[in-house]
Scaffold this motif. Structure first.
Motif, PDB file in Angstrom:
ATOM      1  N   SER A  82       0.806  -1.174   0.002  1.00  0.00           N
ATOM      2  CA  SER A  82      -0.167   0.107  -0.090  1.00  0.00           C
ATOM      3  C   SER A  82       0.927   1.273  -0.015  1.00  0.00           C
ATOM      4  O   SER A  82       0.662   2.122  -0.761  1.00  0.00           O
ATOM      5  N   MET A  83       1.875   1.312   0.948  1.00  0.00           N
ATOM      6  CA  MET A  83       2.742   2.411   0.920  1.00  0.00           C
ATOM      7  C   MET A  83       3.578   2.616  -0.613  1.00  0.00           C
ATOM      8  O   MET A  83       3.651   3.703  -0.923  1.00  0.00           O
ATOM      9  N   ARG A  84       3.876   1.478  -0.945  1.00  0.00           N
ATOM     10  CA  ARG A  84       4.573   1.674  -2.195  1.00  0.00           C
ATOM     11  C   ARG A  84       3.766   2.263  -3.331  1.00  0.00           C
ATOM     12  O   ARG A  84       4.151   3.038  -4.196  1.00  0.00           O
ATOM     13  N   GLY A  85       2.478   1.793  -3.618  1.00  0.00           N
ATOM     14  CA  GLY A  85       1.686   2.156  -4.366  1.00  0.00           C
ATOM     15  C   GLY A  85       1.454   3.908  -4.124  1.00  0.00           C
ATOM     16  O   GLY A  85       1.520   4.528  -5.142  1.00  0.00           O
ATOM     17  N   ILE A  86       1.232   4.130  -2.924  1.00  0.00           N
ATOM     18  CA  ILE A  86       1.081   5.921  -2.748  1.00  0.00           C
ATOM     19  C   ILE A  86       2.305   6.392  -3.120  1.00  0.00           C
ATOM     20  O   ILE A  86       2.504   7.433  -3.741  1.00  0.00           O
ATOM     21  N   ALA A  87       3.369   5.892  -2.567  1.00  0.00           N
ATOM     22  CA  ALA A  87       4.771   6.674  -3.010  1.00  0.00           C
ATOM     23  C   ALA A  87       4.915   6.786  -4.125  1.00  0.00           C
ATOM     24  O   ALA A  87       5.705   7.877  -4.763  1.00  0.00           O
ATOM     25  N   MET A  88       4.635   5.718  -5.004  1.00  0.00           N
ATOM     26  CA  MET A  88       4.958   5.597  -6.608  1.00  0.00           C
ATOM     27  C   MET A  88       4.065   7.026  -7.152  1.00  0.00           C
ATOM     28  O   MET A  88       4.457   7.594  -8.287  1.00  0.00           O
ATOM     29  N   SER A  89       3.122   7.456  -6.650  1.00  0.00           N
ATOM     30  CA  SER A  89       2.145   8.389  -7.044  1.00  0.00           C
ATOM     31  C   SER A  89       2.617   9.761  -6.654  1.00  0.00           C
ATOM     32  O   SER A  89       2.170  10.843  -7.255  1.00  0.00           O
ATOM     33  N   LEU A  90       3.736   9.870  -6.095  1.00  0.00           N
ATOM     34  CA  LEU A  90       4.203  11.175  -5.236  1.00  0.00           C
ATOM     35  C   LEU A  90       5.332  11.617  -6.158  1.00  0.00           C
ATOM     36  O   LEU A  90       6.224  10.928  -6.419  1.00  0.00           O
ATOM     37  N   SER A  91       5.311  12.861  -6.346  1.00  0.00           N
ATOM     38  CA  SER A  91       6.493  13.808  -6.999  1.00  0.00           C
ATOM     39  C   SER A  91       7.460  14.128  -5.911  1.00  0.00           C
ATOM     40  O   SER A  91       7.055  13.837  -4.678  1.00  0.00           O
ATOM     41  N   ASP A  92       8.671  14.553  -6.304  1.00  0.00           N
ATOM     42  CA  ASP A  92       9.617  14.863  -5.354  1.00  0.00           C
ATOM     43  C   ASP A  92       8.893  16.073  -4.456  1.00  0.00           C
ATOM     44  O   ASP A  92       9.299  16.027  -3.295  1.00  0.00           O
ATOM     45  N   GLN A  93       8.217  16.904  -5.192  1.00  0.00           N
ATOM     46  CA  GLN A  93       7.770  18.239  -4.269  1.00  0.00           C
ATOM     47  C   GLN A  93       6.675  17.643  -3.275  1.00  0.00           C
ATOM     48  O   GLN A  93       6.540  17.986  -1.995  1.00  0.00           O
ATOM     49  N   ASP A  94       5.853  16.611  -3.902  1.00  0.00           N
ATOM     50  CA  ASP A  94       4.870  16.119  -2.854  1.00  0.00           C
ATOM     51  C   ASP A  94       5.561  15.426  -1.559  1.00  0.00           C
ATOM     52  O   ASP A  94       4.826  15.681  -0.362  1.00  0.00           O
ATOM     53  N   ILE A  95       6.431  14.658  -1.709  1.00  0.00           N
ATOM     54  CA  ILE A  95       7.206  14.039  -0.595  1.00  0.00           C
ATOM     55  C   ILE A  95       7.894  15.286   0.114  1.00  0.00           C
ATOM     56  O   ILE A  95       7.669  15.084   1.236  1.00  0.00           O
ATOM     57  N   ALA A  96       8.368  16.005  -0.355  1.00  0.00           N
ATOM     58  CA  ALA A  96       8.988  17.410   0.472  1.00  0.00           C
ATOM     59  C   ALA A  96       7.960  18.000   1.281  1.00  0.00           C
ATOM     60  O   ALA A  96       8.045  18.334   2.289  1.00  0.00           O
ATOM     61  N   ASP A  97       6.665  18.185   0.607  1.00  0.00           N
ATOM     62  CA  ASP A  97       5.708  18.891   1.069  1.00  0.00           C
ATOM     63  C   ASP A  97       5.029  17.923   2.661  1.00  0.00           C
ATOM     64  O   ASP A  97       4.813  18.619   3.472  1.00  0.00           O
ATOM     65  N   LEU A  98       4.837  16.764   2.127  1.00  0.00           N
ATOM     66  CA  LEU A  98       4.456  15.922   3.347  1.00  0.00           C
ATOM     67  C   LEU A  98       5.476  15.851   4.537  1.00  0.00           C
ATOM     68  O   LEU A  98       5.050  15.970   5.398  1.00  0.00           O
ATOM     69  N   ALA A  99       6.706  15.802   3.973  1.00  0.00           N
ATOM     70  CA  ALA A  99       7.781  15.509   5.217  1.00  0.00           C
ATOM     71  C   ALA A  99       7.765  16.952   5.874  1.00  0.00           C
ATOM     72  O   ALA A  99       7.897  16.674   7.343  1.00  0.00           O
ATOM     73  N   ALA A 100       7.591  18.177   5.296  1.00  0.00           N
ATOM     74  CA  ALA A 100       7.362  19.302   6.055  1.00  0.00           C
ATOM     75  C   ALA A 100       6.450  19.504   6.999  1.00  0.00           C
ATOM     76  O   ALA A 100       6.094  19.902   8.047  1.00  0.00           O
ATOM     77  N   TYR A 101       5.316  18.904   6.510  1.00  0.00           N
ATOM     78  CA  TYR A 101       3.956  18.870   7.248  1.00  0.00           C
ATOM     79  C   TYR A 101       4.077  18.145   8.452  1.00  0.00           C
ATOM     80  O   TYR A 101       3.715  18.607   9.409  1.00  0.00           O
ATOM     81  N   TYR A 102       4.485  16.833   8.132  1.00  0.00           N
ATOM     82  CA  TYR A 102       4.472  15.845   9.174  1.00  0.00           C
ATOM     83  C   TYR A 102       5.446  16.132  10.317  1.00  0.00           C
ATOM     84  O   TYR A 102       5.282  15.665  11.485  1.00  0.00           O
ATOM     85  N   SER A 103       6.527  16.644   9.775  1.00  0.00           N
ATOM     86  CA  SER A 103       7.677  17.028  10.633  1.00  0.00           C
ATOM     87  C   SER A 103       7.203  18.128  11.784  1.00  0.00           C
ATOM     88  O   SER A 103       7.826  18.136  13.002  1.00  0.00           O
ATOM     89  N   GLN A 104       6.330  18.875  11.460  1.00  0.00           N
ATOM     90  CA  GLN A 104       5.795  19.794  12.333  1.00  0.00           C
ATOM     91  C   GLN A 104       4.686  19.511  13.384  1.00  0.00           C
ATOM     92  O   GLN A 104       4.224  20.127  14.173  1.00  0.00           O
ATOM     93  N   LYS A 105       4.329  18.208  13.119  1.00  0.00           N
ATOM     94  CA  LYS A 105       2.924  17.701  13.822  1.00  0.00           C
ATOM     95  C   LYS A 105       3.507  17.062  15.112  1.00  0.00           C
ATOM     96  O   LYS A 105       4.695  16.726  15.090  1.00  0.00           O
ATOM     97  N   LYS A 106       2.715  16.958  16.190  1.00  0.00           N
ATOM     98  CA  LYS A 106       3.146  16.053  17.134  1.00  0.00           C
ATOM     99  C   LYS A 106       2.270  14.762  17.182  1.00  0.00           C
ATOM    100  O   LYS A 106       1.138  14.535  16.839  1.00  0.00           O
TER     101      LYS A 106
END
Length: 106
Positions: A82-106
């Motif tokens: 499931s994670m592989r399928g989701i990750a394959m649909s993400l661009s480098d920008q999507d990955i960077a945006d998600l990482a920025a978002y979740y790194s700020q969450k608790k």
């Protein structure tokens, strides 16, 4: 002349490859987290495909870790289907945006 042109192209490619994608947490919050919250937003959630798996909470993880994990799923180095399928649909920008978002969450 051809050598000079080749050097310029090579230099431009090297600079482009070295450019780091900067994550935008707001862009992720606005339209990219929908695929994530269904599993990673539920404390104690366990998936049942392909086996029973405790889904980790990713809020507060470092952005570099999240980017690394998503890229590993995308390349097939991590194998959860499931994670592989989701990750394959993400661009480098999507990955960077998600990482920025979740790194700020608790």
């Amino acid at each position: 002349m051809k050598k000079l042109l080749a050097l310029l192209v090579l230099a431009g490619t090297a600079n482009y490859a070295a450019a780091e994608v900067v994550g935008n947490a707001k862009a992720a919050a606005d339209n990219k987290i929908a695929q994530c919250v269904g599993c990673h937003g539920i404390a104690g959630y366990k998936s049942v495909f392909p086996e029973v798996y405790s889904v980790p909470m990713i809020g507060g993880q470092s952005a570099k870790y999240i980017e690394s994990a998503l890229n590993a799923y995308k390349k097939g180095d991590r194998t959860h289907p499931s994670m592989r399928g989701i990750a394959m649909s993400l661009s480098d920008q999507d990955i960077a945006d998600l990482a920025a978002y979740y790194s700020q969450k608790k």
